[in-house]
Design a protein around this motif. Structure first.
Motif, PDB file in Angstrom:
ATOM      1  N   GLN A  60      -3.904   5.411   3.215  1.00 50.57           N
ATOM      2  CA  GLN A  60      -3.155   5.872   4.397  1.00 50.57           C
ATOM      3  C   GLN A  60      -3.619   5.139   5.652  1.00 50.57           C
ATOM      4  OE1 GLN A  60      -3.850  10.152   4.066  1.00 50.57           O
ATOM      5  NE2 GLN A  60      -1.692  10.472   3.627  1.00 50.57           N
ATOM      6  N   ARG A  61      -4.933   4.955   5.775  1.00 47.77           N
ATOM      7  CA  ARG A  61      -5.440   4.202   6.930  1.00 47.77           C
ATOM      8  C   ARG A  61      -4.970   2.760   6.877  1.00 47.77           C
ATOM      9  NH1 ARG A  61     -10.166   7.348   5.934  1.00 47.77           N
ATOM     10  NH2 ARG A  61     -11.033   5.665   4.654  1.00 47.77           N
ATOM     11  N   GLY A  62      -4.883   2.203   5.679  1.00 46.53           N
ATOM     12  CA  GLY A  62      -4.406   0.828   5.538  1.00 46.53           C
ATOM     13  C   GLY A  62      -2.960   0.674   5.979  1.00 46.53           C
ATOM     14  N   ILE A  63      -2.159   1.715   5.769  1.00 43.29           N
ATOM     15  CA  ILE A  63      -0.751   1.659   6.179  1.00 43.29           C
ATOM     16  C   ILE A  63      -0.617   1.838   7.691  1.00 43.29           C
ATOM     17  CG2 ILE A  63       1.500   2.790   5.965  1.00 43.29           C
ATOM     18  CD1 ILE A  63       0.666   3.634   3.142  1.00 43.29           C
ATOM     19  N   SER A  64      -1.334   2.795   8.249  1.00 43.40           N
ATOM     20  CA  SER A  64      -1.116   3.176   9.646  1.00 43.40           C
ATOM     21  C   SER A  64      -1.953   2.383  10.638  1.00 43.40           C
ATOM     22  CB  SER A  64      -1.413   4.670   9.821  1.00 43.40           C
ATOM     23  OG  SER A  64      -2.759   4.960   9.473  1.00 43.40           O
ATOM     24  N   GLY A  65      -3.010   1.720  10.194  1.00 44.60           N
ATOM     25  CA  GLY A  65      -3.865   0.983  11.122  1.00 44.60           C
ATOM     26  C   GLY A  65      -3.188  -0.267  11.666  1.00 44.60           C
ATOM     27  N   LEU A  66      -3.491  -0.606  12.904  1.00 44.05           N
ATOM     28  CA  LEU A  66      -2.914  -1.801  13.509  1.00 44.05           C
ATOM     29  C   LEU A  66      -3.387  -3.057  12.779  1.00 44.05           C
ATOM     30  CD1 LEU A  66      -3.241  -1.017  17.325  1.00 44.05           C
ATOM     31  CD2 LEU A  66      -1.120  -1.222  16.019  1.00 44.05           C
ATOM     32  N   PRO A  67      -2.485  -4.020  12.526  1.00 44.30           N
ATOM     33  CA  PRO A  67      -2.874  -5.280  11.857  1.00 44.30           C
ATOM     34  C   PRO A  67      -3.512  -6.234  12.860  1.00 44.30           C
ATOM     35  CG  PRO A  67      -0.516  -5.292  12.302  1.00 44.30           C
ATOM     36  CD  PRO A  67      -1.029  -3.952  12.770  1.00 44.30           C
ATOM     37  N   TRP A  68      -4.786  -6.062  13.111  1.00 39.83           N
ATOM     38  CA  TRP A  68      -5.441  -6.804  14.186  1.00 39.83           C
ATOM     39  C   TRP A  68      -5.434  -8.306  13.960  1.00 39.83           C
ATOM     40  CZ3 TRP A  68      -5.844  -4.570  18.557  1.00 39.83           C
ATOM     41  CH2 TRP A  68      -6.039  -3.193  18.652  1.00 39.83           C
ATOM     42  N   LEU A  69      -5.478  -8.743  12.721  1.00 46.76           N
ATOM     43  CA  LEU A  69      -5.445 -10.183  12.471  1.00 46.76           C
ATOM     44  C   LEU A  69      -4.111 -10.771  12.920  1.00 46.76           C
ATOM     45  CD1 LEU A  69      -6.783 -12.701  11.331  1.00 46.76           C
ATOM     46  CD2 LEU A  69      -5.884 -12.081   9.070  1.00 46.76           C
ATOM     47  N   SER A  70      -3.014 -10.083  12.592  1.00 43.32           N
ATOM     48  CA  SER A  70      -1.685 -10.545  13.004  1.00 43.32           C
ATOM     49  C   SER A  70      -1.547 -10.507  14.520  1.00 43.32           C
ATOM     50  CB  SER A  70      -0.602  -9.676  12.358  1.00 43.32           C
ATOM     51  OG  SER A  70      -0.630  -9.774  10.956  1.00 43.32           O
ATOM     52  N   ILE A  71      -2.006  -9.420  15.125  1.00 43.55           N
ATOM     53  CA  ILE A  71      -1.911  -9.298  16.579  1.00 43.55           C
ATOM     54  C   ILE A  71      -2.726 -10.394  17.256  1.00 43.55           C
ATOM     55  CG2 ILE A  71      -2.553  -7.827  18.531  1.00 43.55           C
ATOM     56  CD1 ILE A  71      -1.834  -5.414  16.814  1.00 43.55           C
ATOM     57  N   SER A  72      -3.932 -10.656  16.740  1.00 41.61           N
ATOM     58  CA  SER A  72      -4.771 -11.716  17.322  1.00 41.61           C
ATOM     59  C   SER A  72      -4.098 -13.073  17.197  1.00 41.61           C
ATOM     60  CB  SER A  72      -6.130 -11.731  16.632  1.00 41.61           C
ATOM     61  OG  SER A  72      -6.795 -10.492  16.786  1.00 41.61           O
ATOM     62  N   ALA A  73      -3.473 -13.319  16.042  1.00 41.85           N
ATOM     63  CA  ALA A  73      -2.793 -14.603  15.842  1.00 41.85           C
ATOM     64  C   ALA A  73      -1.644 -14.773  16.827  1.00 41.85           C
ATOM     65  CB  ALA A  73      -2.289 -14.703  14.407  1.00 41.85           C
ATOM     66  N   LEU A  74      -0.889 -13.712  17.063  1.00 42.51           N
ATOM     67  CA  LEU A  74       0.243 -13.804  17.990  1.00 42.51           C
ATOM     68  C   LEU A  74      -0.224 -13.967  19.430  1.00 42.51           C
ATOM     69  CD1 LEU A  74       2.644 -11.094  16.503  1.00 42.51           C
ATOM     70  CD2 LEU A  74       2.731 -13.569  16.223  1.00 42.51           C
TER      71      LEU A  74
ATOM     72  N   ARG B  18       0.830  -1.207   0.000  1.00 41.92           N
ATOM     73  CA  ARG B  18       0.000   0.000   0.000  1.00 41.92           C
ATOM     74  C   ARG B  18       0.862   1.253   0.000  1.00 41.92           C
ATOM     75  NH1 ARG B  18      -5.897   0.484   2.388  1.00 41.92           N
ATOM     76  NH2 ARG B  18      -6.771  -1.430   1.563  1.00 41.92           N
ATOM     77  N   ARG B  19       2.002   1.204   0.716  1.00 39.77           N
ATOM     78  CA  ARG B  19       2.907   2.355   0.687  1.00 39.77           C
ATOM     79  C   ARG B  19       3.356   2.629  -0.744  1.00 39.77           C
ATOM     80  NH1 ARG B  19       8.569   2.624   1.986  1.00 39.77           N
ATOM     81  NH2 ARG B  19       8.660   0.619   0.916  1.00 39.77           N
ATOM     82  N   ASP B  20       3.737   1.578  -1.454  1.00 35.86           N
ATOM     83  CA  ASP B  20       4.150   1.749  -2.847  1.00 35.86           C
ATOM     84  C   ASP B  20       2.988   2.248  -3.705  1.00 35.86           C
ATOM     85  OD1 ASP B  20       6.646   0.826  -2.119  1.00 35.86           O
ATOM     86  OD2 ASP B  20       6.226  -1.252  -2.674  1.00 35.86           O
ATOM     87  N   THR B  21       1.777   1.773  -3.403  1.00 33.69           N
ATOM     88  CA  THR B  21       0.599   2.200  -4.159  1.00 33.69           C
ATOM     89  C   THR B  21       0.345   3.687  -3.962  1.00 33.69           C
ATOM     90  OG1 THR B  21      -0.411   0.002  -3.967  1.00 33.69           O
ATOM     91  CG2 THR B  21      -1.875   1.842  -4.476  1.00 33.69           C
TER      92      THR B  21
END
Length: 420
Positions: free
Chosen positions: A191-205, A55-58
Motif C-alpha cells: 500500500q505504501r508502494g502504491i501511495s508514496g510519491l515517486p521521488w525518482l521520477s519527480i527528481s528526474a523531471l 503493485r496494485r495488481d499484486t
C-alpha cells in the motif's frame, strides 16, 4: 593503413574539439543533452509508475488474499481445537454435527494454509509453514487418541486432549499468528508502494526543467533570442507531466484506505482472541480443576477482544452486542461450575439452546466475520481506486517526455541552420 588510422582518429578528435567551441557546436550539444535527458526521464517515469500499477495488481491478486487466508487459517485451527473440546465434553460418541464441524475446520485450515503460503519465497514464511505442517498431524493424532479413550470412558483421554490443546495454543496457533503478522506487514508495504510519491521520477523531471532553464540561457547567449519556442514547449510538457504525477499520487494516497487495513487487523485480532477465549472456556470443563488460572487467561483474552471491538466497531453493532451476550452466558457457566453443578456447566457451555455459550459465541464469530468481509472489501476498493488514479500516468508521462524531446529538436534546428 596502420599509420593512417591513429592520425584519422586524432584529426576527428581535434575537429570535434574545435566544433564544440563554436556556436553551432554548443547549440548541438545543448539540444542533444536536453533530448537525451527527456528520453531517460520518460523511461524512468514510465518504469516507476508502471511498478505502482503492478503493485496494485499484486495487492488485489496476491497480498490481500493471502493476508485474509492467514486470518482464516488461525480461525480454522482454533475452531478445530474448540470443536475437539466440545466433542470430548459431549461424552462417549459425539454428535455427527460436532464431528463434522471438527473435520470441516481441519479442512478449512488445510485450504487456508495452502492459500496463505502461495508464492512464499522468504525463509521466514517457509519456516512457519513447515512448522505448522509438521505439527498439525501430531495434533490430530492426539485428538484421535483422546477421542478413542473418551469413548471407552478412560480418564487418560482428557490428558491426551490437554496435550493436544497445549500444542495447538502454544505452537501451532502462535506460528499461524506470526504468518498473519508477516502477511499484513507485506500488505502495508505494498500500500505504501502504491501511495508514496515517486521521488525518482519527480527528481528526474525537476532536473529536466532545470536543464531546460540552463539550455535557454546558453541559447540566449549564442542566438540572441530570449525564448526558444521548442525549449519552452518542452519545459511546459515536462511541467505538465510533473503536475500530473503529483496530482495522481495525491488522489491515489487519498483512495488507499490505510484506516481500513488497521481496522481489518484489529478485527482479526478480536476474532483470534475470541477463539482463544472460547477454547479456554471449554478446556476448563475438561480439566475440572481450579477456576483461578483458567479465568485469568480467559479474562486476558476477553479484555483484548473488548479493546479491539471498542476501536473497530460501534457499541450498538451486532458484534458488540453478541460479545456482551457471550459474556453473560459465560458468567452463568462459571456460576454453575462453582455451584458444583458440572452437568449444568457443560450444558451451558456446549448446548444448542439460544442462551448457551456455544450459540452466543457462534453469533459473535459470525458478526466478526461479517465485519471482516466488509472491511476487506474497503481495503480492496481502496487499492483498486488508487490504481485507477494512476492508470494512464506511465503512458502519459512517457508521451509527454517524448513530445518534449521532439519539441527541443524542432525548436533548436532552425537556429542551428543559421550557422550552417
Amino acid at each position: 593503413m596502420r599509420s593512417r588510422l591513429p592520425a584519422t582518429i586524432r584529426n576527428a578528435a581535434e575537429w570535434t574539439r574545435r566544433f564544440a567551441r563554436t556556436a553551432p557546436g554548443v547549440i548541438s550539444m545543448v539540444s542533444a543533452g536536453l533530448i537525451i535527458l527527456c528520453l531517460i526521464s520518460g523511461l524512468i517515469c514510465a518504469n516507476q509508475l508502471g511498478d505502482k500499477l503492478t503493485r496494485r495488481d499484486t495487492v488485489l491478486e496476491h497480498t490481500e488474499p493471502l493476508a485474509n487466508a492467514a486470518q482464516r487459517l488461525y480461525v480454522a485451527l482454533s475452531a478445530a481445537d474448540a470443536a475437539a473440546s466440545t466433542a470430548f465434553l459431549s461424552g462417549g460418541i459425539e454428535s455427527t454435527d460436532v464431528r463434522t464441524q471438527y473435520r470441516q475446520s481441519l479442512a478449512d485450515a488445510a485450504a487456508a494454509l495452502a492459500e496463505a503460503t502461495t508464492g512464499a519465497s522468504d525463509a521466514n514464511t517457509r519456516g512457519i509453514v513447515a512448522k505448522i505442517a509438521a505439527e498439525l498431524p501430531t495434533y490430530t493424532g492426539l485428538v484421535e487418541a483422546a477421542r478413542a479413550n473418551n469413548r471407552q470412558g478412560l480418564p487418560v483421554g482428557s490428558a491426551y486432549l490437554r496435550q493436544a490443546s497445549a500444542l495447538m495454543q502454544t505452537s501451532i496457533l502462535k506460528n499461524a499468528a506470526d504468518l498473519q503478522t508477516s502477511r499484513l506487514a507485506q500488505l502495508r508495504e505494498d500500500q505504501r508502494g502504491i501511495s508514496g510519491l515517486p521521488w525518482l521520477s519527480i527528481s528526474a523531471l525537476v532536473l529536466v526543467l532545470a536543464a531546460c532553464g540552463y539550455g535557454s540561457r546558453v541559447l540566449l547567449r549564442r542566438t540572441n533570442r530570449w525564448i526558444n519556442p521548442g525549449v519552452a514547449a518542452a519545459a511546459g510538457a515536462v511541467l505538465l507531466a510533473l503536475l500530473w504525477i503529483v496530482t495522481a499520487e495525491v488522489a491515489a494516497s487519498a483512495t488507499i484506505d490505510t484506516a481500513a487495513t488497521t481496522r481489518f487487523e484489529t478485527l482479526s485480532r478480536a476474532r483470534l482472541l475470541a477463539q482463544q477465549a472460547r477454547t479456554e472456556e471449554t478446556l476448563l470443563l475438561i480439566t475440572r480443576g481450579d477456576l483461578t488460572e483458567s479465568e485469568k487467561r480467559f479474562t486476558t483474552d476477553i479484555d483484548g477482544v473488548r479493546t479491539a471491538l471498542d476501536n473497530a466497531v460501534d457499541s450498538n453493532s451486532p458484534a458488540a452486542q453478541a460479545f456482551t451476550s457471550w459474556q453473560d452466558s459465560h458468567k452463568k457457566q462459571t456460576l454453575a461450575y462453582q455451584g458444583n453443578s458440572y452437568k449444568d456447566a457443560v450444558q451451558q457451555s456446549i448446548g444448542t439452546g439460544p442462551d448457551t455459550s456455544a450459540t452466543r459465541f457462534g453469533a459473535l464469530d459470525t458478526a466478526l466475520q461479517g465485519e471482516l468481509e466488509r472491511t476487506r472489501a474497503e481495503v480492496r476498493d481502496g487499492a483498486d481506486g488508487a490504481g485507477d488514479a494512476l492508470t494512464l500516468t506511465p503512458f502519459g508521462t512517457l508521451v509527454l517526455l517524448l513530445a518534449a524531446a521532439t519539441a527541443i529538436g524542432l525548436g533548436v534546428w532552425p537556429r542551428l541552420k543559421e550557422f550552417l
